[in-house]
Scaffold this motif. Structure first.
Motif, PDB file in Angstrom:
ATOM      1  N   VAL A 142       0.838  -1.207   0.000  1.00 47.73           N
ATOM      2  CA  VAL A 142       0.000   0.000   0.000  1.00 47.73           C
ATOM      3  C   VAL A 142       0.869   1.252   0.000  1.00 47.73           C
ATOM      4  N   ALA A 143       1.968   1.239   0.764  1.00 45.73           N
ATOM      5  CA  ALA A 143       2.816   2.427   0.884  1.00 45.73           C
ATOM      6  C   ALA A 143       3.483   2.797  -0.431  1.00 45.73           C
ATOM      7  N   THR A 144       3.706   1.822  -1.309  1.00 48.55           N
ATOM      8  CA  THR A 144       4.328   2.146  -2.601  1.00 48.55           C
ATOM      9  C   THR A 144       3.427   2.991  -3.488  1.00 48.55           C
ATOM     10  N   THR A 145       2.165   3.077  -3.141  1.00 48.75           N
ATOM     11  CA  THR A 145       1.226   3.862  -3.955  1.00 48.75           C
ATOM     12  C   THR A 145       0.987   5.251  -3.374  1.00 48.75           C
ATOM     13  N   HIS A 146       1.772   5.642  -2.367  1.00 47.11           N
ATOM     14  CA  HIS A 146       1.584   6.945  -1.717  1.00 47.11           C
ATOM     15  C   HIS A 146       2.884   7.748  -1.783  1.00 47.11           C
ATOM     16  N   SER A 147       2.751   9.039  -1.622  1.00 44.53           N
ATOM     17  CA  SER A 147       3.913   9.915  -1.512  1.00 44.53           C
ATOM     18  C   SER A 147       4.447   9.878  -0.086  1.00 44.53           C
ATOM     19  N   THR A 148       5.607  10.507   0.124  1.00 37.13           N
ATOM     20  CA  THR A 148       6.224  10.491   1.454  1.00 37.13           C
ATOM     21  C   THR A 148       5.330  11.152   2.489  1.00 37.13           C
ATOM     22  N   SER A 149       4.706  12.267   2.139  1.00 36.31           N
ATOM     23  CA  SER A 149       3.833  12.960   3.089  1.00 36.31           C
ATOM     24  C   SER A 149       2.626  12.110   3.445  1.00 36.31           C
ATOM     25  N   GLU A 150       2.087  11.368   2.482  1.00 31.15           N
ATOM     26  CA  GLU A 150       0.930  10.512   2.765  1.00 31.15           C
ATOM     27  C   GLU A 150       1.327   9.300   3.608  1.00 31.15           C
ATOM     28  N   ILE A 151       2.544   8.810   3.423  1.00 29.10           N
ATOM     29  CA  ILE A 151       2.993   7.655   4.207  1.00 29.10           C
ATOM     30  C   ILE A 151       3.065   8.005   5.689  1.00 29.10           C
ATOM     31  N   PHE A 152       3.497   9.235   6.005  1.00 29.42           N
ATOM     32  CA  PHE A 152       3.644   9.647   7.403  1.00 29.42           C
ATOM     33  C   PHE A 152       2.445  10.441   7.909  1.00 29.42           C
ATOM     34  N   SER A 153       1.336  10.390   7.174  1.00 27.65           N
ATOM     35  CA  SER A 153       0.141  11.105   7.623  1.00 27.65           C
ATOM     36  C   SER A 153      -0.468  10.409   8.834  1.00 27.65           C
ATOM     37  N   SER A 154      -1.248  11.136   9.582  1.00 31.97           N
ATOM     38  CA  SER A 154      -1.925  10.594  10.757  1.00 31.97           C
ATOM     39  C   SER A 154      -3.417  10.935  10.668  1.00 31.97           C
ATOM     40  N   PRO A 155      -4.275   9.928  10.646  1.00 27.94           N
ATOM     41  CA  PRO A 155      -4.013   8.480  10.706  1.00 27.94           C
ATOM     42  C   PRO A 155      -3.367   7.977   9.423  1.00 27.94           C
ATOM     43  N   PRO A 156      -2.637   6.849   9.488  1.00 27.09           N
ATOM     44  CA  PRO A 156      -1.932   6.357   8.295  1.00 27.09           C
ATOM     45  C   PRO A 156      -2.901   5.904   7.209  1.00 27.09           C
ATOM     46  N   ALA A 157      -2.467   6.044   5.974  1.00 32.32           N
ATOM     47  CA  ALA A 157      -3.282   5.625   4.837  1.00 32.32           C
ATOM     48  C   ALA A 157      -3.249   4.105   4.727  1.00 32.32           C
ATOM     49  N   LEU A 158      -4.414   3.489   4.744  1.00 27.63           N
ATOM     50  CA  LEU A 158      -4.515   2.037   4.678  1.00 27.63           C
ATOM     51  C   LEU A 158      -5.025   1.536   3.340  1.00 27.63           C
ATOM     52  N   LEU A 159      -5.449   2.458   2.476  1.00 34.00           N
ATOM     53  CA  LEU A 159      -5.945   2.091   1.161  1.00 34.00           C
ATOM     54  C   LEU A 159      -4.961   2.550   0.095  1.00 34.00           C
ATOM     55  N   PRO A 160      -4.918   1.875  -1.057  1.00 32.95           N
ATOM     56  CA  PRO A 160      -3.973   2.266  -2.121  1.00 32.95           C
ATOM     57  C   PRO A 160      -4.219   3.691  -2.601  1.00 32.95           C
ATOM     58  N   GLY A 161      -3.108   4.355  -2.963  1.00 31.49           N
ATOM     59  CA  GLY A 161      -3.181   5.714  -3.478  1.00 31.49           C
ATOM     60  C   GLY A 161      -2.948   5.753  -4.980  1.00 31.49           C
ATOM     61  N   SER A 162      -2.452   6.893  -5.449  1.00 32.69           N
ATOM     62  CA  SER A 162      -2.304   7.107  -6.893  1.00 32.69           C
ATOM     63  C   SER A 162      -0.882   7.507  -7.283  1.00 32.69           C
ATOM     64  N   HIS A 163       0.107   7.231  -6.418  1.00 35.13           N
ATOM     65  CA  HIS A 163       1.476   7.674  -6.687  1.00 35.13           C
ATOM     66  C   HIS A 163       2.419   6.537  -7.055  1.00 35.13           C
ATOM     67  N   PHE A 164       1.885   5.361  -7.404  1.00 37.62           N
ATOM     68  CA  PHE A 164       2.779   4.232  -7.667  1.00 37.62           C
ATOM     69  C   PHE A 164       3.662   4.501  -8.887  1.00 37.62           C
ATOM     70  N   TRP A 165       3.075   4.933  -9.991  1.00 41.05           N
ATOM     71  CA  TRP A 165       3.868   5.149 -11.193  1.00 41.05           C
ATOM     72  C   TRP A 165       4.829   6.308 -11.018  1.00 41.05           C
ATOM     73  N   GLU A 166       4.449   7.274 -10.183  1.00 40.79           N
ATOM     74  CA  GLU A 166       5.388   8.359  -9.852  1.00 40.79           C
ATOM     75  C   GLU A 166       6.605   7.807  -9.135  1.00 40.79           C
ATOM     76  N   ASN A 167       6.346   6.984  -8.124  1.00 40.96           N
ATOM     77  CA  ASN A 167       7.448   6.391  -7.369  1.00 40.96           C
ATOM     78  C   ASN A 167       8.279   5.465  -8.240  1.00 40.96           C
ATOM     79  N   PHE A 168       7.612   4.688  -9.077  1.00 46.78           N
ATOM     80  CA  PHE A 168       8.305   3.708  -9.916  1.00 46.78           C
ATOM     81  C   PHE A 168       9.212   4.397 -10.943  1.00 46.78           C
ATOM     82  N   SER A 169       8.650   5.390 -11.638  1.00 42.46           N
ATOM     83  CA  SER A 169       9.448   6.093 -12.650  1.00 42.46           C
ATOM     84  C   SER A 169      10.549   6.931 -12.010  1.00 42.46           C
ATOM     85  N   GLY A 170      10.249   7.544 -10.856  1.00 43.22           N
ATOM     86  CA  GLY A 170      11.270   8.321 -10.162  1.00 43.22           C
ATOM     87  C   GLY A 170      12.405   7.465  -9.656  1.00 43.22           C
TER      88      GLY A 170
END
Length: 288
Positions: free
Chosen positions: A45-73
């Protein structure tokens, strides 16, 4: 009331007792499986979030939309493709050659009698007690003198004779009947043919278990490749991922995406070889 009527409740109680115990054990096993899979699920799940979303409170438990951003970066911010290729090549070649060396050494220790065999095997077992850091400096000096820095052979060759691998194969070779080897020799088979066509086919569970250990040892190794690989083009995956830790900031989205990519080959390897794993570890526990 007859005796049969009196004993019927006792029989039902005796039958219900194993069922209740099985239900309790199944519940504990299920909870243990959930606890062990939860960190991996969060990693996915964390691979689909940005750094700010990973450390958000409460933590994100559902997939996000940043996977391809993280993958290409990940592949543009550092030479991750080269690191992935280096790890795959080094780990596969090391595993193949390590199986040959360890199985041949185990066969020699188990089936041949020669002067100093027990002393030499004792030295190999004693080397298991030495931490890997003890040999780092001598190995580095050897790699410098041989000119093997930034090379595949510098990563593969020094640790081929893995002491645990030799021990595992030696114990497994004891399960091969001596009569089978003697029959092959009487039929005119040489030692190499006997080893390749008679002994090794019976060692498939042990070879599968050893291949997992060898692959994991090389795939996850960090300290030794960090010392002998001097340029980013020669880095392996663990070393390349470590470079994502910045002094002031770290892109944890890219870091966790790279971690997931590095974990997947290990899972695939274990899924293919899991039926041999336990059998390989138990091989040789009982001598013929």
């Amino acid at each position: 009331m007859t005796a049969t009527q009196l004993t019927a409740p006792r029989r039902r109680a005796a039958t219900d007792s194993p069922r209740s115990l099985s239900a309790v054990l199944t519940t504990f096993i299920g909870l243990g499986a959930v606890l062990m899979l939860a960190p991996f699920a969060w990693l996915v799940v964390a691979t689909t979030h940005s750094t700010s979303e990973i450390f958000s409170s409460p933590p994100a438990l559902l997939p996000g939309s940043h996977f391809w951003e993280n993958f290409s970066g990940l592949f543009t911010s550092l030479q991750f493709g080269s690191a992935l290729r280096n790890s795959v090549v080094v780990s596969l070649v090391y595993t193949g050659l390590g199986l040959v060396v360890c199985s041949a050494a185990g066969y020699a220790f188990a089936k041949f009698t020669f002067r100093g065999r027990n002393i030499l095997f004792t030295v190999i077992i004693a080397s298991l007690a030495l931490p890997g850091q003890v040999t780092l400096v001598p190995l580095f000096k050897m790699m410098v003198e041989l000119g093997w820095l930034n090379s595949y052979q510098g990563l593969i060759l020094p640790n081929l004779a893995l002491p645990f691998g030799i021990f595992l194969m030696r114990q497994s070779m004891h399960s091969v009947p001596d009569e089978l080897i003697q029959a092959a020799r009487m039929d005119g088979a040489g030692e190499l043919r006997t080893f390749l066509q008679i002994v090794l086919p019976t060692m498939r569970p042990a070879l599968a278990a050893l291949s997992i250990f060898l692959f994991l040892a090389q795939w996850n190794d960090f300290v030794y490749p960090l010392i002998v690989q001097r340029t980013p083009e020669a880095y392996t995956l663990p070393v390349s991922l470590a470079t994502l830790h910045g002094v002031q900031s770290t892109d944890y989205g890219q870091l966790l995406t790279g971690t997931l990519i590095s974990v997947l080959p290990v899972l695939v390897l274990f899924l293919f070889l899991q039926r041999y794993f336990v059998a390989g570890l138990l091989a040789g526990s009982v001598k013929q």
